[in-house]
Enzyme design. Sequence first.
Site, PDB file in Angstrom:
ATOM      1  N   LYS A 143     -11.658  -3.710  -3.493  1.00 20.85           N
ATOM      2  CA  LYS A 143     -12.662  -2.648  -3.646  1.00 20.85           C
ATOM      3  C   LYS A 143     -11.994  -1.309  -3.913  1.00 20.85           C
ATOM      4  O   LYS A 143     -12.652  -0.378  -4.347  1.00 20.85           O
ATOM      5  CB  LYS A 143     -13.631  -2.568  -2.455  1.00 20.85           C
ATOM      6  CG  LYS A 143     -13.056  -2.683  -1.049  1.00 20.85           C
ATOM      7  CD  LYS A 143     -14.166  -2.626   0.014  1.00 20.85           C
ATOM      8  CE  LYS A 143     -13.984  -3.572   1.197  1.00 20.85           C
ATOM      9  NZ  LYS A 143     -12.778  -3.393   2.004  1.00 20.85           N
ATOM     10  N   LYS A 198      -4.682  -9.144  -6.536  1.00 17.59           N
ATOM     11  CA  LYS A 198      -5.884  -9.514  -5.785  1.00 17.59           C
ATOM     12  C   LYS A 198      -7.065  -8.612  -6.167  1.00 17.59           C
ATOM     13  O   LYS A 198      -6.870  -7.430  -6.452  1.00 17.59           O
ATOM     14  CB  LYS A 198      -5.469  -9.438  -4.310  1.00 17.59           C
ATOM     15  CG  LYS A 198      -6.449  -9.025  -3.307  1.00 17.59           C
ATOM     16  CD  LYS A 198      -5.822  -8.974  -1.932  1.00 17.59           C
ATOM     17  CE  LYS A 198      -5.836  -7.522  -1.453  1.00 17.59           C
ATOM     18  NZ  LYS A 198      -5.718  -7.324  -0.028  1.00 17.59           N
ATOM     19  N   LYS A 205       0.830  -1.212   0.000  1.00 14.36           N
ATOM     20  CA  LYS A 205       0.000   0.000   0.000  1.00 14.36           C
ATOM     21  C   LYS A 205       0.860   1.255   0.000  1.00 14.36           C
ATOM     22  O   LYS A 205       0.494   2.266  -0.600  1.00 14.36           O
ATOM     23  CB  LYS A 205      -0.929   0.019   1.219  1.00 14.36           C
ATOM     24  CG  LYS A 205      -2.122  -0.890   1.060  1.00 14.36           C
ATOM     25  CD  LYS A 205      -3.254  -0.495   1.994  1.00 14.36           C
ATOM     26  CE  LYS A 205      -4.479  -1.354   1.765  1.00 14.36           C
ATOM     27  NZ  LYS A 205      -5.551  -1.064   2.721  1.00 14.36           N
TER      28      LYS A 205
HETATM   29  P1  TYM Z   1     -10.732  -5.817   4.007  1.00 10.26           P
HETATM   30  O1  TYM Z   1     -11.773  -4.791   4.265  1.00 10.26           O
HETATM   31  O2  TYM Z   1      -9.643  -5.507   3.035  1.00 10.26           O
HETATM   32  O3  TYM Z   1     -11.408  -7.153   3.533  1.00 10.26           O
HETATM   33  C1  TYM Z   1     -12.446  -7.779   4.296  1.00 10.26           C
HETATM   34  C2  TYM Z   1     -12.306  -9.284   4.191  1.00 10.26           C
HETATM   35  O4  TYM Z   1     -12.347  -9.697   2.822  1.00 10.26           O
HETATM   36  C3  TYM Z   1     -11.223 -10.515   2.523  1.00 10.26           C
HETATM   37  N1  TYM Z   1     -10.809 -10.256   1.144  1.00 10.26           N
HETATM   38  C4  TYM Z   1     -10.604 -11.197   0.224  1.00 10.26           C
HETATM   39  N2  TYM Z   1     -10.720 -12.535   0.271  1.00 10.26           N
HETATM   40  C5  TYM Z   1     -10.468 -13.225  -0.866  1.00 10.26           C
HETATM   41  N3  TYM Z   1     -10.088 -12.634  -2.037  1.00 10.26           N
HETATM   42  C6  TYM Z   1      -9.962 -11.290  -2.121  1.00 10.26           C
HETATM   43  N4  TYM Z   1      -9.614 -10.713  -3.274  1.00 10.26           N
HETATM   44  C7  TYM Z   1     -10.225 -10.510  -0.956  1.00 10.26           C
HETATM   45  N5  TYM Z   1     -10.202  -9.179  -0.707  1.00 10.26           N
HETATM   46  C8  TYM Z   1     -10.552  -9.035   0.591  1.00 10.26           C
HETATM   47  C9  TYM Z   1     -10.149 -10.067   3.509  1.00 10.26           C
HETATM   48  O5  TYM Z   1      -9.178 -11.083   3.701  1.00 10.26           O
HETATM   49  C10 TYM Z   1     -10.963  -9.800   4.755  1.00 10.26           C
HETATM   50  O6  TYM Z   1     -11.186 -10.995   5.466  1.00 10.26           O
HETATM   51  N6  TYM Z   1      -7.657  -5.624   7.910  1.00 10.26           N
HETATM   52  C11 TYM Z   1      -8.921  -6.144   7.455  1.00 10.26           C
HETATM   53  C12 TYM Z   1     -10.091  -5.703   8.313  1.00 10.26           C
HETATM   54  C13 TYM Z   1      -9.960  -5.962   9.769  1.00 10.26           C
HETATM   55  C14 TYM Z   1     -10.040  -7.212  10.430  1.00 10.26           C
HETATM   56  C15 TYM Z   1      -9.916  -6.935  11.808  1.00 10.26           C
HETATM   57  C16 TYM Z   1     -10.201  -8.515   9.987  1.00 10.26           C
HETATM   58  C17 TYM Z   1      -9.789  -5.006  10.723  1.00 10.26           C
HETATM   59  N7  TYM Z   1      -9.760  -5.599  11.947  1.00 10.26           N
HETATM   60  C18 TYM Z   1      -9.933  -7.942  12.764  1.00 10.26           C
HETATM   61  C19 TYM Z   1     -10.236  -9.530  10.942  1.00 10.26           C
HETATM   62  C20 TYM Z   1     -10.088  -9.247  12.307  1.00 10.26           C
HETATM   63  C21 TYM Z   1      -9.170  -5.629   6.053  1.00 10.26           C
HETATM   64  O7  TYM Z   1      -8.658  -4.625   5.625  1.00 10.26           O
HETATM   65  O8  TYM Z   1     -10.093  -6.314   5.379  1.00 10.26           O
END
Ligand code: TYM
Length: 332
Positions: A197, A194, A111
């Site tokens: 969004k 990957k 990032k």
């Molecule tokens: P975020 O918002 O990027 O994504 C949310 C969830 O979606 C999964 N994900 C994917 N899985 C498969 N293929 C993809 N292309 C893909 N893109 C996103 C992510 O693995 C995630 O599970 N840091 C985290 C949010 C967070 C969190 C937490 C998660 C904050 N605190 C505590 C678990 C526990 C994030 O940015 O997810």
Amino acid sequence: MHRVFSGIQPSGVPQLGNYLGAMRNWVALQDGHECIYCVVDLHALTTWQDPKQLASQTREMAASLLACGIDAKQHILFNQSAVPAHVRLAWIFNCVARMGWLNRMTQFKDKAGKDRENVSTGLFVYPNLMAADILAYRATRVPVGDDQRQHLELANDIAQKFNHDYATEFFPAIEPVILGVAARVMSLRDGTKKMSKSDPSDQSRINLTDEPEAIALKIRRAKTDPAPLPGDPAGLEGRPEAANLVGIYAALAGTDLAGVLREHGGKGFGAFKEALAELLISHLSPIAEETRRWLDDPGAIDAVLRDGAARAAEIADPIVDEAERLVGLLKP
Ligand code: TYM
């Protein structure tokens, strides 16, 4: 009973990767677990968000989660900033985690890119807040996509160092729950990137709110190679775009790569893409419709989040009070 915690950023409309890698599994885990699900608006702030949009995107993300089947009565759904225990514990973890640990985070490197001097300090300590999200509830199971694996390892390192430094067993070990053939859904334009969004190209992803025509068009235009589909999974080696589409198909059809290729192997992509688009539309249209229904009543979404935050705080406050006591903060 294991306590489950997971979060998702309201930094845009949820996409197919979020759904297959996370949201769908969140729904499945509700059976037999105590689940706490969080729209992590504070994490979204680590990169610039238009203040006029952040609140509505938070509400929209909550609507999508409800539409996917999150049961906010039996379980808990809330937005992160509404429960201050997260930031209280995150500050302690900022003082437990080491610079060297955070320097190794691949997501930060991706990032920040070449602009490392110019990204927010929040982006650097992002994984500490994520550890606090989970450990403020002493949750032990965390359903995520494959890209979050390293962050969860760091959360375990933080918990262990805290326990060691303060001679306690206060924080439990966290177990990542990474499920299925689509734990890493890739971009429709580049099978080595990957699906995200925040990708500038809308053609790179399927949004959960896309209309059927848009889904069909994006799949028709998805990058592929000229060879027909192979007869078995070994033939997907070195063909990331083909592997991605077959993986998505398998996840939606509830089968595996071999199962899909038994049916479609030897065919060209034209027919396969038609079938894939149909499958996607039949899965996602009801979710989009239900999301719109929730969004017609923003007051109802806010009521769900308010109630969720109150119940979340009831669990997290005493845990974070105790963590503060353990490190020696005065509670007069
Ligand atoms: P975020 O918002 O990027 O994504 C949310 C969830 O979606 C999964 N994900 C994917 N899985 C498969 N293929 C993809 N292309 C893909 N893109 C996103 C992510 O693995 C995630 O599970 N840091 C985290 C949010 C967070 C969190 C937490 C998660 C904050 N605190 C505590 C678990 C526990 C994030 O940015 O997810």
